[in-house]
Design a protein around this motif. Structure first.
Motif, PDB file in Angstrom:
ATOM      1  N   ILE A 117       5.944  24.367 -56.564  1.00 23.10           N
ATOM      2  CA  ILE A 117       7.177  24.381 -56.291  1.00 23.10           C
ATOM      3  C   ILE A 117       7.538  24.851 -56.628  1.00 23.10           C
ATOM      4  O   ILE A 117       8.862  26.024 -56.416  1.00 23.10           O
ATOM      5  N   SER A 142       2.844  16.547 -49.839  1.00 23.93           N
ATOM      6  CA  SER A 142       3.571  17.642 -49.538  1.00 23.93           C
ATOM      7  C   SER A 142       4.637  18.128 -49.258  1.00 23.93           C
ATOM      8  O   SER A 142       5.553  18.673 -50.475  1.00 23.93           O
ATOM      9  N   VAL A 175       7.744  19.168 -52.221  1.00 23.53           N
ATOM     10  CA  VAL A 175       8.711  20.643 -52.311  1.00 23.53           C
ATOM     11  C   VAL A 175      10.078  19.943 -52.488  1.00 23.53           C
ATOM     12  O   VAL A 175      10.804  20.829 -53.162  1.00 23.53           O
ATOM     13  N   GLY A 209      10.378  19.026 -55.979  1.00 25.98           N
ATOM     14  CA  GLY A 209      10.079  20.301 -56.565  1.00 25.98           C
ATOM     15  C   GLY A 209      11.359  21.233 -57.201  1.00 25.98           C
ATOM     16  O   GLY A 209      11.846  21.041 -57.797  1.00 25.98           O
TER      17      GLY A 209
END
Length: 194
Positions: free
Chosen positions: A77, A14, A18, A21
């Motif tokens: 994201i 994750s 992020v 992204g």
């Protein structure tokens, strides 16, 4: 799919999603500026940057789904941050992740050499190009131009995502920050064998 995953693996994936992204959205603007100078082929040789998170996450975590999920999450994201493509970008990210995932699946998720990383980058390029061919209307372009686009995208995937992704992950590994992840365990096993 996440049943056998550890919480720290999901958190790491994750976090990378992020970070990348944001990187992906920045590179949309960079490539737009570059395309203004040299034309639409500018995107093709930079395309590998948009595949890199799938390579890094799979190389570190080494579990089925890591490439697909990380790439799809990074696309989400990017959409949330305001990419002009909007929700359609989620499908694009999923397709790119599936391309990388396919390369690792062919090896049974057991081989993570530089050649496999480059194959995964090429897989993302091929899958994304086929998707783009139908969605973006490449069929209207001159076939020799389409072939050049395809070749540049595959090379970009192999070099930027494949080689670059392995380099980034190996650099993180060298800092000791990836202790407890599959990549560190595999490296430790290699050291004992060698």
């Amino acid at each position: 799919m996440l049943k056998s995953w550890k919480l720290k693996e999901v958190v790491l994936m994750s976090l990378f999603a992020v970070v990348f992204g944001i990187v992906y959205l920045v590179f949309v603007h960079v490539s737009n500026l570059w395309a203004a100078l040299i034309g639409p082929l500018a995107y093709e040789w930079m395309f590998g940057i948009w595949f890199i998170v799938s390579i890094i996450c799979m190389y570190i975590i080494r579990k089925p789904g890591a490439a697909f999920m990380s790439e799809t999450m990074a696309a989400a994201i990017e959409v949330l941050l305001g990419n002009a493509v909007g929700p359609r970008l989620l499908l694009s990210g999923a397709v790119q992740g599936l391309g990388a995932e396919a390369a690792f699946a062919v090896t049974g998720y057991k081989h993570f050499s530089l050649a496999i990383m480059m194959l995964a980058g090429a897989g993302s390029a091929v899958f994304s190009f086929v998707y783009g061919y139908f969605v973006s209307g490449y069929a209207a372009l001159d076939p020799s131009f389409v072939a050049l686009m395809f070749s540049l995208r595959v090379i970009s995937g192999m070099v930027i995502a494949g080689i670059g992704g392995k380099f980034i992950a190996d650099s993180l590994l060298a800092t000791g920050s990836l202790r407890g992840y599959a990549v560190a365990r595999a490296k430790k096993g290699d050291a004992r064998v060698g």
